[in-house]
Design a protein around this motif. Structure first.
Motif, PDB file in Angstrom:
ATOM      1  N   GLU A   3      -3.396   4.033  -0.040  1.00 14.93           N
ATOM      2  CA  GLU A   3      -4.695   4.062  -0.729  1.00 14.93           C
ATOM      3  C   GLU A   3      -5.775   3.427   0.150  1.00 14.93           C
ATOM      4  O   GLU A   3      -5.549   2.412   0.806  1.00 14.93           O
ATOM      5  CB  GLU A   3      -4.613   3.293  -2.060  1.00 14.93           C
ATOM      6  CG  GLU A   3      -3.683   3.920  -3.095  1.00 14.93           C
ATOM      7  CD  GLU A   3      -2.239   3.452  -2.982  1.00 14.93           C
ATOM      8  OE1 GLU A   3      -1.886   2.805  -1.969  1.00 14.93           O
ATOM      9  OE2 GLU A   3      -1.465   3.738  -3.912  1.00 14.93           O
ATOM     10  N   TYR A   4      -6.953   4.013   0.140  1.00 15.41           N
ATOM     11  CA  TYR A   4      -8.115   3.550   0.917  1.00 15.41           C
ATOM     12  C   TYR A   4      -7.804   3.451   2.414  1.00 15.41           C
ATOM     13  O   TYR A   4      -8.347   2.597   3.124  1.00 15.41           O
ATOM     14  CB  TYR A   4      -8.625   2.197   0.372  1.00 15.41           C
ATOM     15  CG  TYR A   4      -9.215   2.332  -1.022  1.00 15.41           C
ATOM     16  CD1 TYR A   4     -10.499   2.832  -1.207  1.00 15.41           C
ATOM     17  CD2 TYR A   4      -8.466   2.001  -2.154  1.00 15.41           C
ATOM     18  CE1 TYR A   4     -11.037   2.980  -2.490  1.00 15.41           C
ATOM     19  CE2 TYR A   4      -8.983   2.153  -3.427  1.00 15.41           C
ATOM     20  CZ  TYR A   4     -10.273   2.644  -3.590  1.00 15.41           C
ATOM     21  OH  TYR A   4     -10.799   2.793  -4.852  1.00 15.41           O
ATOM     22  N   ILE A  43      -3.719   0.855  -9.000  1.00 20.67           N
ATOM     23  CA  ILE A  43      -4.891   0.619  -8.151  1.00 20.67           C
ATOM     24  C   ILE A  43      -6.102   1.356  -8.719  1.00 20.67           C
ATOM     25  O   ILE A  43      -5.982   2.497  -9.178  1.00 20.67           O
ATOM     26  CB  ILE A  43      -4.603   1.095  -6.703  1.00 20.67           C
ATOM     27  CG1 ILE A  43      -3.522   0.201  -6.072  1.00 20.67           C
ATOM     28  CG2 ILE A  43      -5.866   1.090  -5.848  1.00 20.67           C
ATOM     29  CD1 ILE A  43      -3.157   0.567  -4.645  1.00 20.67           C
ATOM     30  N   GLU A  59      -8.810   3.556  -8.109  1.00 19.51           N
ATOM     31  CA  GLU A  59      -9.019   4.480  -6.973  1.00 19.51           C
ATOM     32  C   GLU A  59     -10.408   5.099  -7.004  1.00 19.51           C
ATOM     33  O   GLU A  59     -11.118   5.018  -8.003  1.00 19.51           O
ATOM     34  CB  GLU A  59      -7.941   5.565  -7.001  1.00 19.51           C
ATOM     35  CG  GLU A  59      -6.565   4.949  -6.743  1.00 19.51           C
ATOM     36  CD  GLU A  59      -5.590   5.914  -6.109  1.00 19.51           C
ATOM     37  OE1 GLU A  59      -5.882   6.361  -4.982  1.00 19.51           O
ATOM     38  OE2 GLU A  59      -4.565   6.214  -6.738  1.00 19.51           O
ATOM     39  N   SER A  69       0.821  -1.207   0.000  1.00 16.38           N
ATOM     40  CA  SER A  69       0.000   0.000   0.000  1.00 16.38           C
ATOM     41  C   SER A  69       0.857   1.260   0.000  1.00 16.38           C
ATOM     42  O   SER A  69       1.946   1.289   0.569  1.00 16.38           O
ATOM     43  CB  SER A  69      -0.882   0.004   1.256  1.00 16.38           C
ATOM     44  OG  SER A  69      -1.488   1.259   1.405  1.00 16.38           O
ATOM     45  N   TYR A  98      -5.874  -5.417  -3.532  1.00 12.65           N
ATOM     46  CA  TYR A  98      -6.564  -4.246  -4.101  1.00 12.65           C
ATOM     47  C   TYR A  98      -7.064  -4.601  -5.506  1.00 12.65           C
ATOM     48  O   TYR A  98      -6.406  -5.374  -6.215  1.00 12.65           O
ATOM     49  CB  TYR A  98      -5.573  -3.095  -4.307  1.00 12.65           C
ATOM     50  CG  TYR A  98      -5.201  -2.265  -3.110  1.00 12.65           C
ATOM     51  CD1 TYR A  98      -6.075  -1.313  -2.592  1.00 12.65           C
ATOM     52  CD2 TYR A  98      -3.936  -2.377  -2.549  1.00 12.65           C
ATOM     53  CE1 TYR A  98      -5.690  -0.506  -1.525  1.00 12.65           C
ATOM     54  CE2 TYR A  98      -3.544  -1.572  -1.487  1.00 12.65           C
ATOM     55  CZ  TYR A  98      -4.436  -0.635  -0.972  1.00 12.65           C
ATOM     56  OH  TYR A  98      -4.059   0.169   0.076  1.00 12.65           O
TER      57      TYR A  98
END
Ligand code: NAD
Ligand code: LMR
Length: 328
Positions: A274-275, A296, A298, A271, A285
């Motif tokens: 993200e998120y 990714i 998004e 990561s 992901y």
């Protein structure tokens, strides 16, 4: 044959997944029917394992694959990973009788620390690494942390089997062709806590969620079925999934190398926040791939139920990470 051969390292090459994987790599199913490959096969030094590897190599030779430009047998990652372009880390220590999860993590931490260091020292600077051996996300994290000179983004963990399992369950529930399902995502750890998320999925443009419209099925049938599929296969076969795992590894590497044409797939990747997932956590992901890179997907809205599922799988991964912290 005009393309230069690429080097593909596979660890645990004499194991069950290895047996379902190598022949497909050598026939061009992973990197394309025009891409010659050199297989660099790693097994433990144990005589039985090395003999079994010899047998697998004899069979590879006997297939006379036109794309197979070379086969090497190794017992040391420092030679097995020399100049390797793609590394599939399948070999891992399985859980033995009386072994706790922490023991398994510690045993595998040693293997993946050594293999990460070897990749760092001798592999191609662009090596793309897929970790299949369990616990896959944490093993991938360990290998990544042990290879500081290689791009962290090139270390990935296999969530594709969960993705394929989820697609198959949805296809069967809806009575549609599995190949028509798009925009499926699996978040988190390769474990029963993974969150297979079909809120954005479509079949021929039609929303899967709206068509199924059954939260009870999602929470109490679909998610447990996908999450516990590995255990169900072990209970039925007496052995863990192998052909479907090898197939998922082929899918993961092929899509990463050759692209997905805009289609979403799931990869376990480090990561970048993200998120809301903390940096460096090796997390499943939804991604698309193009030109040898993944990206990714998004901006997806995360509702309360999904956030709860994501928090649960993240907590498990952070626990695993804590469990190996002192070993890194
Ligand atoms: P297996 O026991 O049949 O084969 C594993 C092989 O790895 C053995 O031949 C063993 O000698 C070798 N090995 C062990 N340590 C090694 C090391 N340090 N270096 C090189 N080789 C080593 O197991 P399998 O069924 O092929 O499964 C392999 C791993 O994949 C297991 O950890 C399994 O749990 C995992 N798995 C992951 C997924 C996933 O979706 N991520 C799916 C299925 C299985
Ligand atoms: C699987 O998902 O089939 C593998 O990870 C094996 C297991 O232990 O569940």
């Amino acid at each position: 044959m005009s393309k230069k051969p690429v080097r593909v390292a596979v660890t645990g090459a004499a194991g069950q997944i290895g047996y379902a994987l190598l022949f497909r790599i050598a026939s061009g199913e992973m990197l394309g029917k025009d891409q010659p490959v050199i297989l660099q096969l790693l097994e433990i030094p144990d005589e039985k394992a090395q003999n079994a590897l010899k047998g697998v190599i004899m069979e590879l030779e006997d297939c006379a694959f036109p794309l197979l430009a070379g086969i090497e047998a190794h017992s040391d990652p420092m030679t097995a990973f020399k100049d390797t372009d793609y590394a599939l880390l399948v070999g891992a220590r399985p859980r033995g009788p009386g072994m706790e999860r922490a023991d398994l993590l510690a045993a595998n931490a040693q293997i993946f620390t050594a293999q990460g260091k070897a990749l760092n020292a001798v592999a191609s600077r662009n090596v793309r690494v897929l970790v299949v051996g369990n616990p896959a996300n944490t093993n991938a994290y360990i290998a990544m942390k042990s290879a500081p000179d290689l791009p962290a983004k090139n270390f990935t963990a296999m969530l594709r089997l969960d993705h394929n399992r989820a697609a198959s369950q949805i296809a069967s529930k809806m009575g549609v062709a599995v190949g028509d399902i798009e925009k499926l995502a699996v978040w988190g750890n390769h474990s029963p806590t993974m969150y297979a998320d079909y809120r954005f999925a479509t079949v021929n443009g039609k929303s899967v969620k709206d068509t199924i419209n059954d939260h009870e099925w999602n929470a109490n049938t679909f998610l447990p079925t996908v999450g516990k599929r590995g255990a169900a296969i072990i209970a039925a076969r007496g052995l863990s999934s192998a052909a479907s795992a090898a197939n998922a590894a082929i899918d993961h590497m092929r899509d990463w190398a050759l692209g997905t044409n805009g289609k979403w797939v799931t990869m376990g990747i480090p990561s970048n926040g993200e998120y809301g997932i903390p940096k460096e956590v090796m997390f499943g992901y939804p991604v698309t791939c193009e030109g040898g890179e993944y990206k990714i997907v998004e901006g997806l809205p995360i509702d309360a139920f999904s956030q709860e599922c994501i928090n649960k799988t993240l907590a498990e991964l952070e626990g695993e990470k804590d469990g190996v912290k002192h070993l890194l």
